[in-house]
Every structure is written in C-alpha cells, then in structure tokens.
Design a protein around this motif. Structure first.
Motif, short mmCIF file in Angstrom:
data_model
loop_
_atom_site.label_atom_id
_atom_site.label_comp_id
_atom_site.label_asym_id
_atom_site.label_seq_id
_atom_site.Cartn_x
_atom_site.Cartn_y
_atom_site.Cartn_z
N ARG A 132 -3.11 -5.36 37.95
CA ARG A 132 -4.53 -5.42 38.27
C ARG A 132 -5.38 -5.47 37.00
O ARG A 132 -6.37 -6.18 36.93
CB ARG A 132 -4.94 -4.20 39.12
CG ARG A 132 -4.62 -4.38 40.59
CD ARG A 132 -5.23 -3.26 41.39
NE ARG A 132 -4.40 -2.06 41.36
CZ ARG A 132 -4.87 -0.83 41.34
NH1 ARG A 132 -6.16 -0.62 41.33
NH2 ARG A 132 -4.05 0.20 41.33
N LYS B 135 -1.38 -3.87 44.43
CA LYS B 135 -0.61 -4.33 43.27
C LYS B 135 -0.51 -3.21 42.24
O LYS B 135 -1.31 -2.28 42.23
CB LYS B 135 -1.29 -5.55 42.64
CG LYS B 135 -1.44 -6.74 43.58
CD LYS B 135 -2.20 -7.86 42.90
CE LYS B 135 -2.43 -9.04 43.85
NZ LYS B 135 -3.23 -10.12 43.22
N GLY C 217 -6.69 -6.31 46.70
CA GLY C 217 -5.68 -6.38 45.66
C GLY C 217 -5.26 -5.03 45.12
O GLY C 217 -4.62 -4.95 44.05
N TRP D 56 -7.90 -8.39 35.88
CA TRP D 56 -9.29 -8.08 35.54
C TRP D 56 -9.64 -8.58 34.15
O TRP D 56 -10.70 -9.18 33.94
CB TRP D 56 -9.51 -6.57 35.62
CG TRP D 56 -10.89 -6.16 35.17
CD1 TRP D 56 -12.03 -6.14 35.92
CD2 TRP D 56 -11.26 -5.72 33.87
NE1 TRP D 56 -13.09 -5.72 35.16
CE2 TRP D 56 -12.65 -5.45 33.89
CE3 TRP D 56 -10.56 -5.53 32.67
CZ2 TRP D 56 -13.35 -5.00 32.78
CZ3 TRP D 56 -11.25 -5.09 31.55
CH2 TRP D 56 -12.63 -4.82 31.61
#
Length: 315
Positions: free
Chosen positions: A63, A58, A55, A67
């Motif tokens: 991100r 991105k 990922g 998260w």
C-alpha cells in the motif's frame, strides 16, 4: 550558492521520504481502522467488500509503494472517509491556515520586536523585568486553555467577538466579519509566539548595542530611535530571522489545537478529523504538506543569512 540549494533540496526530499515512511507505517499499524469500515450498522460482508474496494486488504508495504507511486505522479489519493481527492481537501483548507498563520506572524513581529528592543535598551530596569516576566508567563500558558478563556470572556460574557468559525453562517462574505472571527485565534497563537520573538530580539540586541559602532553612532548625536532600530537592529537580525524560521513550523503545529478550539476550517482541524477517523490518505497528505513547508522555510531562512550578512557564503 547553486550547489548549496541543490544539496538542501536533495536533503529535503530525503527528509520527506523518511517522514512519509514513519507516518504511513505508524498510522496503518495502529489498532482500529477508517471510520467508513468501522461502521457497526454495516454487515460483515459489506465491511469486507469496502476493505477490498479501498485496497486495505493488501500488505502495508504494498500500500505504501502504491501511495508513493501516486505521489511521484502528483496524486495524493482519495480520502477513505469522504472519497474526495486529498489534493482538493488540502487546497480548500490550506489557504485558511496560511491566512491565520500569516496574520499571527505579522502581528507577533510588530509587537514582539519593539518589545525586545525596548527590553534590551532598558536592560536591568523594571521595564525589562516586566517584559521578561510577561514572556515567561506566555511560554507557560497552554493554547487550549487560553483559547477557551478568550471565548468565555469575549464571546460568552461580553458578546464582543464570535466564538467560532471563519465567517458568520448565512451572511455574505465580508472582510470585517472574517477579521472578527480571526481576532481570538490570532491572539491565542500570538501570545504563545511572542515570548520567543521578545527573548531572541532582546538577546541579539544586548550583544549588539555595546559594540563600538553603536557607541560611535550615539557619540555623533544620532537620535536613539535611529541608532537602535536602524543600525543595531539591522545587525541583530540574523538570530531573529533564525527564530522566525523556527516559529513558522510551530505556528502550523499550534494551529492544530487552536483551529479545533475556535472551529477554524484549516489544515489543523482537517488533520485532527482525519486522525480521528483513521483517514490514512488525508493524514499523509497533511503530513507531506506541513513537511514541505518546514523544509522550504529552512532553506529560505538559510538563504536570508547571506543577504543580511554578506560575509556568509554557501560554497
């Protein structure tokens, strides 16, 4: 009191949020990338596929949002390097750091508080100057230099203590073996923490031992030990508790260097490895863990003030 606790908890969450934003963006915007991607033996196509799988293709904002959404649900993500859950890595290393830090703090208090009281009682004497001088020297010694020096003396030259690790490889776990491995890192951290405890204890005791109730207790014929360690020290505990609350985060920070010097498998060593490998999720997990400990320590310290001094009230 309950309103104060709720307010401090809300401030703690806000602090953690700001720390997480700053840490996440700084480490993600730094040059380079996770070691799993920076493997030069892999082809360009393999690195691109791994970047997409993790990922990392991105935008940083997206991100972070993903998260943060996982953290709210109790998921700290997976290590980009080992693919293990971050919570698992932290649960394996956190008890080791707590063990070393707790042993260091207890040892430091047992040595530092009596030395501070003694320096205050004998203030102006050669003993007071000697204790103050040793405290100043302790504050000036770099922890990595002190750790290496102890290894050279006790492990290399005299073979008294093991140089690194937490237990002897290949041996069955034994508390005695663990204690031997813990002596040098504990001494290194204690020597760095002792000056703070000694100097704050001395300062607090000097302010108390000249008060009227101490002179009255001594005039009644009470033994000096009881006067200084029961009556005076009890009334000097608030500054001492305050410095203990500040020392705990310093212990966690100092353990980063000490754990790497002595190969102690704690959170400090995990943090350095994660930062070296640009393992973003592990770095964030360690940061959030340490930040939470610091906030909890500050709240508990504030609450202890009202226990030690009934005149202090949080409305």
């Amino acid at each position: 009191m309950s309103r104060f606790i709720v307010l401090r908890i809300c401030q703690g969450f806000l602090t953690l949020f700001l720390v997480s934003v700053l840490t996440f963006f700084l480490i993600n915007l730094a040059p380079g990338g996770p070691s799993a991607i920076m493997n030069f033996e892999s082809t360009e196509q393999q690195r691109e596929a791994l970047t997409k799988q993790l990922g990392l293709d991105k935008p940083v904002v997206m991100r972070y949002a993903e998260w943060l959404g996982g953290v709210v649900q109790g998921d700290l993500g997976r290590s980009l390097d080992s693919q293990q859950p971050v919570s698992k890595l932290l649960s394996e290393r956190f008890p080791n750091t707590v063990l070393l830090s707790a042993a260091t703090l207890i040892f430091t208090l047992i040595i530092g508080i009596p030395l501070g009281v003694l320096a205050a009682v004998k203030r102006g004497s050669w003993l007071d100057r000697a204790i103050t001088f040793m405290s100043t020297v302790g504050m000036a010694i770099p922890e990595f230099w002190l750790g290496i020096l102890l290894i050279i003396i006790f492990a290399v030259a005299y073979h008294i203590l093991p140089p690194s690790g937490m237990v002897t490889a290949g041996n069955v776990f034994a508390w005695g073996d663990l204690f031997k491995h813990m002596i040098m890192p504990m001494l290194t951290l204690s020597i760095l923490m002792l000056p703070n405890i000694v100097r704050f204890t001395r300062s607090a005791m000097v302010d108390v031992i000249d008060l009227d109730f101490i002179r009255t207790a001594r005039a009644k014929g009470l033994k000096s030990f009881r006067v200084f360690f029961k009556h005076a020290l009890r009334n000097a505990l608030i500054p001492i508790v305050a410095i203990i609350g500040l020392i705990i985060p310093i212990l966690l920070g100092g353990s980063v260097v000490v754990e790497n010097v002595f190969g102690w498998p704690g959170m400090g060593r995990l943090a350095v490895q994660a930062a070296t490998n640009r393992d973003y999720t592990v770095v964030m997990g360690v940061t959030m863990m340490v930040g939470t400990i610091v906030i909890i320590t500050n709240i508990v310290t504030d609450l202890l003030y009202s226990v030690l001094d009934p005149r202090i009230r949080y409305e």
